[in-house]
Scaffold this motif. Structure first.
Motif, PDB file in Angstrom:
ATOM      1  N   ARG A  19       0.824  -1.212   0.000  1.00  0.00           N
ATOM      2  CA  ARG A  19       0.000   0.000   0.000  1.00  0.00           C
ATOM      3  C   ARG A  19       0.860   1.264   0.000  1.00  0.00           C
ATOM      4  O   ARG A  19       0.329   2.360   0.153  1.00  0.00           O
ATOM      5  N   VAL A  20       2.168   1.079  -0.120  1.00  0.00           N
ATOM      6  CA  VAL A  20       3.115   2.201  -0.169  1.00  0.00           C
ATOM      7  C   VAL A  20       4.026   1.945  -1.364  1.00  0.00           C
ATOM      8  O   VAL A  20       4.988   1.192  -1.286  1.00  0.00           O
ATOM      9  N   ARG A  21       3.720   2.606  -2.484  1.00  0.00           N
ATOM     10  CA  ARG A  21       4.325   2.194  -3.750  1.00  0.00           C
ATOM     11  C   ARG A  21       5.383   3.167  -4.261  1.00  0.00           C
ATOM     12  O   ARG A  21       5.982   2.934  -5.313  1.00  0.00           O
ATOM     13  N   SER A  22       5.638   4.251  -3.529  1.00  0.00           N
ATOM     14  CA  SER A  22       6.636   5.223  -3.974  1.00  0.00           C
ATOM     15  C   SER A  22       7.193   5.965  -2.773  1.00  0.00           C
ATOM     16  O   SER A  22       6.626   5.926  -1.667  1.00  0.00           O
ATOM     17  N   ALA A  23       8.294   6.674  -2.991  1.00  0.00           N
ATOM     18  CA  ALA A  23       8.877   7.485  -1.921  1.00  0.00           C
ATOM     19  C   ALA A  23       7.889   8.553  -1.448  1.00  0.00           C
ATOM     20  O   ALA A  23       7.773   8.825  -0.244  1.00  0.00           O
ATOM     21  N   GLU A  24       7.157   9.154  -2.388  1.00  0.00           N
ATOM     22  CA  GLU A  24       6.182  10.177  -2.010  1.00  0.00           C
ATOM     23  C   GLU A  24       5.102   9.585  -1.107  1.00  0.00           C
ATOM     24  O   GLU A  24       4.749  10.179  -0.068  1.00  0.00           O
ATOM     25  N   GLU A  25       4.589   8.402  -1.458  1.00  0.00           N
ATOM     26  CA  GLU A  25       3.577   7.777  -0.619  1.00  0.00           C
ATOM     27  C   GLU A  25       4.143   7.420   0.757  1.00  0.00           C
ATOM     28  O   GLU A  25       3.452   7.554   1.774  1.00  0.00           O
ATOM     29  N   SER A  26       5.373   6.972   0.799  1.00  0.00           N
ATOM     30  CA  SER A  26       5.985   6.639   2.086  1.00  0.00           C
ATOM     31  C   SER A  26       6.047   7.867   2.998  1.00  0.00           C
ATOM     32  O   SER A  26       5.705   7.798   4.180  1.00  0.00           O
ATOM     33  N   LEU A  27       6.466   8.992   2.455  1.00  0.00           N
ATOM     34  CA  LEU A  27       6.567  10.212   3.251  1.00  0.00           C
ATOM     35  C   LEU A  27       5.190  10.697   3.692  1.00  0.00           C
ATOM     36  O   LEU A  27       4.979  11.033   4.869  1.00  0.00           O
ATOM     37  N   ARG A  28       4.245  10.739   2.760  1.00  0.00           N
ATOM     38  CA  ARG A  28       2.910  11.251   3.095  1.00  0.00           C
ATOM     39  C   ARG A  28       2.203  10.336   4.102  1.00  0.00           C
ATOM     40  O   ARG A  28       1.551  10.810   5.037  1.00  0.00           O
ATOM     41  N   GLN A  29       2.341   9.031   3.934  1.00  0.00           N
ATOM     42  CA  GLN A  29       1.694   8.120   4.875  1.00  0.00           C
ATOM     43  C   GLN A  29       2.380   8.150   6.246  1.00  0.00           C
ATOM     44  O   GLN A  29       1.723   7.954   7.272  1.00  0.00           O
ATOM     45  N   SER A  30       3.681   8.383   6.270  1.00  0.00           N
ATOM     46  CA  SER A  30       4.381   8.530   7.549  1.00  0.00           C
ATOM     47  C   SER A  30       3.814   9.714   8.325  1.00  0.00           C
ATOM     48  O   SER A  30       3.600   9.631   9.547  1.00  0.00           O
ATOM     49  N   LEU A  31       3.565  10.802   7.630  1.00  0.00           N
ATOM     50  CA  LEU A  31       2.954  11.969   8.264  1.00  0.00           C
ATOM     51  C   LEU A  31       1.552  11.643   8.763  1.00  0.00           C
ATOM     52  O   LEU A  31       1.201  11.951   9.916  1.00  0.00           O
ATOM     53  N   GLU A  32       0.744  10.997   7.940  1.00  0.00           N
ATOM     54  CA  GLU A  32      -0.632  10.663   8.329  1.00  0.00           C
ATOM     55  C   GLU A  32      -0.641   9.743   9.556  1.00  0.00           C
ATOM     56  O   GLU A  32      -1.451   9.931  10.474  1.00  0.00           O
ATOM     57  N   PHE A  52      20.699   4.526  -0.159  1.00  0.00           N
ATOM     58  CA  PHE A  52      20.777   3.709  -1.380  1.00  0.00           C
ATOM     59  C   PHE A  52      19.773   2.555  -1.347  1.00  0.00           C
ATOM     60  O   PHE A  52      20.040   1.467  -1.868  1.00  0.00           O
ATOM     61  N   ALA A  53      18.610   2.776  -0.716  1.00  0.00           N
ATOM     62  CA  ALA A  53      17.579   1.746  -0.617  1.00  0.00           C
ATOM     63  C   ALA A  53      16.218   2.414  -0.648  1.00  0.00           C
ATOM     64  O   ALA A  53      16.096   3.627  -0.431  1.00  0.00           O
ATOM     65  N   ALA A  54      15.175   1.619  -0.896  1.00  0.00           N
ATOM     66  CA  ALA A  54      13.812   2.151  -0.948  1.00  0.00           C
ATOM     67  C   ALA A  54      13.263   2.288   0.466  1.00  0.00           C
ATOM     68  O   ALA A  54      12.298   1.624   0.873  1.00  0.00           O
ATOM     69  N   GLN A  55      13.890   3.167   1.238  1.00  0.00           N
ATOM     70  CA  GLN A  55      13.513   3.465   2.616  1.00  0.00           C
ATOM     71  C   GLN A  55      13.803   4.931   2.895  1.00  0.00           C
ATOM     72  O   GLN A  55      14.422   5.629   2.082  1.00  0.00           O
ATOM     73  N   GLN A  56      13.383   5.407   4.070  1.00  0.00           N
ATOM     74  CA  GLN A  56      13.681   6.782   4.446  1.00  0.00           C
ATOM     75  C   GLN A  56      15.198   6.970   4.546  1.00  0.00           C
ATOM     76  O   GLN A  56      15.902   6.123   5.075  1.00  0.00           O
ATOM     77  N   SER A  57      15.685   8.098   4.033  1.00  0.00           N
ATOM     78  CA  SER A  57      17.124   8.357   4.081  1.00  0.00           C
ATOM     79  C   SER A  57      17.472   9.740   4.609  1.00  0.00           C
ATOM     80  O   SER A  57      18.590   9.965   5.052  1.00  0.00           O
ATOM     81  N   SER A  58      16.542  10.688   4.552  1.00  0.00           N
ATOM     82  CA  SER A  58      16.796  12.053   5.037  1.00  0.00           C
ATOM     83  C   SER A  58      15.636  12.433   5.955  1.00  0.00           C
ATOM     84  O   SER A  58      14.684  13.088   5.538  1.00  0.00           O
ATOM     85  N   PRO A  59      15.682  12.014   7.213  1.00  0.00           N
ATOM     86  CA  PRO A  59      14.496  12.085   8.073  1.00  0.00           C
ATOM     87  C   PRO A  59      14.118  13.464   8.583  1.00  0.00           C
ATOM     88  O   PRO A  59      12.959  13.678   8.939  1.00  0.00           O
ATOM     89  N   LEU A  60      15.044  14.419   8.652  1.00  0.00           N
ATOM     90  CA  LEU A  60      14.721  15.671   9.335  1.00  0.00           C
ATOM     91  C   LEU A  60      13.611  16.484   8.657  1.00  0.00           C
ATOM     92  O   LEU A  60      12.779  17.066   9.362  1.00  0.00           O
ATOM     93  N   PRO A  61      13.543  16.557   7.319  1.00  0.00           N
ATOM     94  CA  PRO A  61      12.374  17.239   6.729  1.00  0.00           C
ATOM     95  C   PRO A  61      11.052  16.581   7.116  1.00  0.00           C
ATOM     96  O   PRO A  61      10.064  17.276   7.400  1.00  0.00           O
ATOM     97  N   LEU A  62      11.036  15.242   7.150  1.00  0.00           N
ATOM     98  CA  LEU A  62       9.814  14.542   7.565  1.00  0.00           C
ATOM     99  C   LEU A  62       9.486  14.856   9.020  1.00  0.00           C
ATOM    100  O   LEU A  62       8.324  15.152   9.353  1.00  0.00           O
ATOM    101  N   LEU A  63      10.486  14.813   9.886  1.00  0.00           N
ATOM    102  CA  LEU A  63      10.232  15.082  11.305  1.00  0.00           C
ATOM    103  C   LEU A  63       9.748  16.515  11.518  1.00  0.00           C
ATOM    104  O   LEU A  63       8.894  16.772  12.377  1.00  0.00           O
ATOM    105  N   ALA A  64      10.293  17.454  10.755  1.00  0.00           N
ATOM    106  CA  ALA A  64       9.850  18.848  10.883  1.00  0.00           C
ATOM    107  C   ALA A  64       8.385  18.987  10.473  1.00  0.00           C
ATOM    108  O   ALA A  64       7.612  19.713  11.115  1.00  0.00           O
ATOM    109  N   THR A  65       7.984  18.285   9.415  1.00  0.00           N
ATOM    110  CA  THR A  65       6.593  18.349   8.966  1.00  0.00           C
ATOM    111  C   THR A  65       5.668  17.720  10.000  1.00  0.00           C
ATOM    112  O   THR A  65       4.588  18.246  10.288  1.00  0.00           O
ATOM    113  N   ILE A  66       6.089  16.592  10.569  1.00  0.00           N
ATOM    114  CA  ILE A  66       5.295  15.956  11.622  1.00  0.00           C
ATOM    115  C   ILE A  66       5.175  16.878  12.828  1.00  0.00           C
ATOM    116  O   ILE A  66       4.087  17.032  13.414  1.00  0.00           O
TER     117      ILE A  66
END
Length: 337
Positions: A19-32, A52-66
């Motif tokens: 249910r998480v098919r792209s980096a954008e979906e991963s970030l948006r769903q993490s926020l939700e 270098f993997a299909a996972q979170q790699s730069s967390p601080l922008p995500l944490l700031a949004t959360i």
């Protein structure tokens, strides 16, 4: 009292069933999910960091949004691989995030686990010195980072600035952030080292040690050693221990379909990069059963925070229901009101 948080690996994949098919979906769903978790009463949202993997790699922008969308939720990592980091740049970003969040950052850092790329940190511009191992590189970066977020003077003033004398610290500095850095310790020795540096302890579901004793006993040894070393170091702030657990309440048809066929996933051991390790089992079962099993976990009893690993590719709704069930189990165990 014990805090409950979640730890997400932030995977994405276009595989069937994801249910998480792209980096954008991963970030948006993490926020939700983080917003939903705060509404449930969950105390912390942490994210794993891999390059270098299909996972979170730069967390601080995500944490700031959360942080901007929540008011009480602690935000953190588990863990940032310090081999890859420019420590002063990370210190500036972490301090800014902590100020924006009102002091809610719990930053997990460490030597890091195996990455997808061979010596990928070199592609980021970081190479161990001739007398260093990759672990030494991570510790050197960590020392610079801790000094910077603590407000130590680092840079000589420029002659034209007219500010002769004291060295300049980074800006900004966030009071209290230095006390909320967690070290991802892989064994007893690194737990003791973390205490001596004044870093909090984060202990995962893998310990690079296998003495032939149960995982919880290995982890409890790690925790007790950390607290003892902290007392000897006499740091002026309180020690805090965070442990990671796989807890899967079987509360609906979907959770039973995914995880009910093998509800007791026992711990085990193996070899990782030539080193013996032991990994913790999964706590999977009906909520009433899990209350008793979790109550008997001596390492969990000694922790201040437990982070629940989540299968983020199953989506926000599924994981929110799971977190609500774990929160209810925590109430039964007296972890919170």
């Amino acid at each position: 009292m014990k805090k409950i948080g979640f730890l997400s690996f932030g995977h994405w994949s276009d595989a069937r069933g994801s249910r998480v098919r792209s980096a954008e979906e991963s970030l948006r769903q993490s926020l939700e999910l983080a917003v939903a978790a705060e509404e449930i009463g969950i105390a912390a949202a942490h994210f794993r960091v891999h390059h270098f993997a299909a996972q979170q790699s730069s967390p601080l922008p995500l944490l700031a949004t959360i942080a901007a969308r929540t008011s009480r939720l602690e935000v953190g990592t588990g863990v940032i691989d310090m081999r890859y980091e420019a420590p002063l740049h990370l210190a500036e970003e972490a301090a800014s995030l902590d100020l924006l969040s009102g002091g809610r950052v719990q930053l997990g850092i460490g030597r890091g686990s195996p990455e997808a790329a061979d010596r990928g940190y070199q592609r980021f511009g970081h190479t161990p010195r001739d007398d260093e191992s990759p672990a030494d590189l991570a510790r050197r970066h960590t020392a610079s980072f801790l000094s910077a977020i603590g407000g130590d003077g680092i840079a000589t003033p420029a002659p034209e600035s007219g500010r002769a004398g004291a060295l300049l610290p980074i800006t900004p500095v966030s009071p209290g952030l230095r006390e909320r850095v967690l070290w991802g310790a892989g064994n007893l020795d690194t737990a003791l080292w973390a205490a001596r540096q004044g870093m909090q302890l984060m202990s995962s579901t893998v310990i690079i040690d296998d003495k032939g004793i149960p995982f919880e006993h290995l982890q409890r040894e790690q925790i007790d050693g950390f607290r003892s070393a902290w007392r000897e170091a006499a740091w002026p702030w309180e020690p805090r221990v965070t442990v990671v657990r796989s807890i899967v309440p079987l509360v609906d048809d979907l959770s039973r379909a995914y995880f009910g066929a093998d509800p007791r996933r026992d711990e085990g051991s193996g070899v990782l990069q030539g080193l013996a390790y032991r990994f913790g089992g999964s706590f999977t079962g009906e909520p009433e059963e899990l209350v008793e099993r979790l109550r008997a976990d001596s390492a969990l009893a000694a922790a201040d925070t437990v982070l629940i690993t989540i299968p983020n590719q199953l989506g926000v709704d599924y994981n929110a229901r799971q977190l609500a069930a774990v929160h209810a189990i925590g109430r039964e165990l007296g972890w919170h009101e």
